[in-house]
Design a protein around this motif. Structure first.
Motif, mmCIF file in Angstrom:
data_model
loop_
_atom_site.group_PDB
_atom_site.id
_atom_site.type_symbol
_atom_site.label_atom_id
_atom_site.label_comp_id
_atom_site.label_asym_id
_atom_site.label_seq_id
_atom_site.Cartn_x
_atom_site.Cartn_y
_atom_site.Cartn_z
ATOM 1 N N GLY A 26 -0.815 -4.725 2.062
ATOM 2 C CA GLY A 26 -1.473 -6.025 2.032
ATOM 3 C C GLY A 26 -2.803 -6.052 1.324
ATOM 4 N N ALA A 27 -3.301 -4.900 0.923
ATOM 5 C CA ALA A 27 -4.581 -4.866 0.219
ATOM 6 C C ALA A 27 -4.402 -5.396 -1.206
ATOM 7 N N ARG A 28 -5.357 -6.173 -1.645
ATOM 8 C CA ARG A 28 -5.293 -6.723 -2.994
ATOM 9 C C ARG A 28 -5.754 -5.681 -3.999
ATOM 10 N N ARG A 29 -5.082 -5.655 -5.139
ATOM 11 C CA ARG A 29 -5.505 -4.757 -6.206
ATOM 12 C C ARG A 29 -5.372 -5.474 -7.545
ATOM 13 N N THR A 30 -6.108 -5.005 -8.501
ATOM 14 C CA THR A 30 -6.140 -5.628 -9.821
ATOM 15 C C THR A 30 -5.347 -4.784 -10.814
ATOM 16 N N ILE A 31 -4.441 -5.437 -11.523
ATOM 17 C CA ILE A 31 -3.678 -4.780 -12.582
ATOM 18 C C ILE A 31 -4.290 -5.183 -13.914
ATOM 19 N N ARG A 32 -4.734 -4.201 -14.669
ATOM 20 C CA ARG A 32 -5.311 -4.456 -15.993
ATOM 21 C C ARG A 32 -4.169 -4.425 -17.017
ATOM 22 N N ALA A 33 -3.478 -5.561 -17.136
ATOM 23 C CA ALA A 33 -2.301 -5.623 -17.992
ATOM 24 C C ALA A 33 -2.652 -5.454 -19.461
#
Length: 275
Positions: A26-33
């Motif tokens: 459930g933790a939010r994470r950022t994907i650097r697409a």
């Protein structure tokens, strides 16, 4: 002789496109697409863009066409920074960049005739004439008898030619070619590739050519950009990238090219021939 540098028609500068998602806990994470991508495409040039699935190529393309909002960085078409334009002006400038889709079977409306498919962007832009449509189809090697036929009556290669004609309708400066021959039979691929080369010379087109088939990339491209995990890890002339790759990821891509004799696999980068 004119020694002035070729005009830049598409420039991407330090482009960042991020997506937020939730992990298994459930933790939010950022994907650097797309993570700091920069390149310039010159008039009449083909830049091949390669990399494994999921490396960010599709996200980059969608961002160029305004379907993703970048976190930072810029996109310029013909010297115009898209983010600084009014909506109307941005649409006009973005019409200078058109997309040829990967799958000629799903990218054409099966209920429309070839005439109506190619005429659609012309009608939207207020430039329609039947003669223009006929000329565009003739340009891609389809005669007047194609006008009244629907996609199901064409082969895969012919459908892709219709898609190319549609992309050319508004006289773009840049075509983004998203795996344009990967869905076609091998026997047809060369015909479409040679058509693209002829059209490029005739119309001074610039191509951003996205493909997995590295032999096709080498044949069609002037320069090659290698993308991994959202970054461009290597950019250079096709001979530099294929014959003397600098980045380990580029070398691994080239080493994975199938060769007829496994004993020659180590020499794979030099075995690709422009034929």
């Amino acid at each position: 002789m004119n020694d002035s540098p070729a005009e830049t028609v598409l420039a991407v500068d330090d482009l960042q496109v991020h997506f937020s998602t939730r992990g298994s806990r459930g933790a939010r994470r950022t994907i650097r697409a797309v993570d700091g991508v920069s390149f310039a495409l010159r008039r009449g040039e083909t830049l091949g863009l390669v990399g494994e699935s999921g490396c960010g190529k599709s996200t980059l393309v969608r961002t160029i066409f305004g379907l993703n909002t970048p976190v930072s960085g810029s996109i310029e078409v013909l010297g115009h920074r898209l983010a600084g334009l009014s909506s109307r002006r941005r649409r006009a400038i973005q019409n200078r960049v058109q997309l040829v889709f990967q799958d000629p079977y799903s990218s054409l409306n099966p209920r429309l005739t070839a005439h109506d498919i190619v005429a659609e962007p012309l009608r939207i832009a207020g430039r329609y004439s039947r003669g223009t449509v006929a000329s565009l189809l003739d340009d891609v090697g389809l005669g007047a008898d194609a006008l009244a036929k629907r996609p199901a009556q064409f082969s895969g290669g012919q459908r892709q030619r219709i898609g190319i004609a549609r992309a050319l309708a508004l006289h773009p400066d840049v075509l983004v070619l998203d795996e344009p021959v990967s869905a076609l039979d091998v026997s047809v691929q060369a015909q479409v590739i040679n058509l693209l080369k002829d059209l490029q010379e005739k119309h001074s087109l610039s191509y951003l050519f996205i493909a997995h088939d590295l032999s096709v990339v080498r044949y069609l491209s002037d320069r090659v950009a290698v993308m991994q995990k959202g970054k461009l890890v290597e950019v250079g002339s096709k001979d530099q990238v294929f014959d003397a790759p600098e980045h380990p990821y580029t070398r691994s891509l080239l080493a994975s090219i199938p060769v007829a004799d496994p004993r020659r696999r180590a020499d794979a980068p030099t075995q690709l021939q422009e034929s």
